[in-house]
Design a protein around this motif. Sequence first.
Motif, mmCIF file in Angstrom:
data_model
loop_
_atom_site.group_PDB
_atom_site.id
_atom_site.type_symbol
_atom_site.label_atom_id
_atom_site.label_comp_id
_atom_site.label_asym_id
_atom_site.label_seq_id
_atom_site.Cartn_x
_atom_site.Cartn_y
_atom_site.Cartn_z
ATOM 1 N N TYR A 123 161.298 7.935 -34.597
ATOM 2 C CA TYR A 123 160.835 9.300 -34.879
ATOM 3 C C TYR A 123 160.285 9.415 -36.299
ATOM 4 C CZ TYR A 123 160.921 14.440 -34.979
ATOM 5 O OH TYR A 123 160.587 15.766 -35.088
ATOM 6 N N HIS A 130 166.028 3.618 -35.304
ATOM 7 C CA HIS A 130 166.580 3.534 -33.941
ATOM 8 C C HIS A 130 165.559 3.961 -32.884
ATOM 9 C CE1 HIS A 130 169.446 4.755 -30.612
ATOM 10 N NE2 HIS A 130 169.763 3.502 -30.841
ATOM 11 N N CYS A 131 164.934 5.133 -33.068
ATOM 12 C CA CYS A 131 164.018 5.642 -32.035
ATOM 13 C C CYS A 131 162.574 5.727 -32.524
ATOM 14 C CB CYS A 131 164.477 7.002 -31.528
ATOM 15 S SG CYS A 131 164.172 8.363 -32.670
ATOM 16 N N CYS A 185 167.218 11.492 -32.259
ATOM 17 C CA CYS A 185 168.237 10.737 -31.506
ATOM 18 C C CYS A 185 169.610 10.828 -32.171
ATOM 19 C CB CYS A 185 167.819 9.280 -31.356
ATOM 20 S SG CYS A 185 167.966 8.312 -32.877
ATOM 21 N N CYS A 197 169.102 11.110 -37.700
ATOM 22 C CA CYS A 197 167.775 11.335 -37.127
ATOM 23 C C CYS A 197 167.790 12.660 -36.352
ATOM 24 C CB CYS A 197 167.420 10.188 -36.187
ATOM 25 S SG CYS A 197 165.937 10.506 -35.209
ATOM 26 N N CYS A 255 162.771 6.860 -38.253
ATOM 27 C CA CYS A 255 164.069 6.447 -37.714
ATOM 28 C C CYS A 255 163.996 5.001 -37.247
ATOM 29 C CB CYS A 255 164.466 7.364 -36.560
ATOM 30 S SG CYS A 255 165.962 6.848 -35.706
HETATM 31 ZN ZN LIG Z 1 166.016 8.469 -34.066
#
Ligand SMILES: [Zn+2]
Length: 124
Positions: free
Chosen positions: A24, A21-22, A8, A5, A19
């Motif tokens: 984005y 995870h974050c 992050c 990403c 993403c």
């Molecule tokens: Zn991310």
Amino acid sequence: MKFFCPKCHWEMPADVVQCSHCGYDLNRWQRLDYDQKLIQALSHNEVNTRMRAARLLGLRRIRNAIPELQKQFLFSQDPYFQAEVMEALFDIDKEAAKIFFRQTLTGKESVILERTWEQQLRKN
Ligand SMILES: [Zn+2]
């Protein structure tokens, strides 16, 4: 090839648009220009990517990168990366770099910087 990403730096598959995870939005990344991508790469989790980004921003003399380069210099614990960032800042704007490092470095480090700076001036 590994994909990360751009925000992050979480490792992720190549075919996703967001993403996991974050959150984005990778379409946003696609729209950034090359120099903006280099600026984001300064905080990449792979050291060689960070080093290359700093080198390229310096060679391309990207003034917009100065605040992020300064931030990364202060944030980093890696002297090799800090040296690369320092060189990039001098490549972009010698006077601004000198002011920044005078404010940032103290004691022994500031003596080394002043000596290096004076020698560089004599060479040019
Ligand atoms: Zn991310």
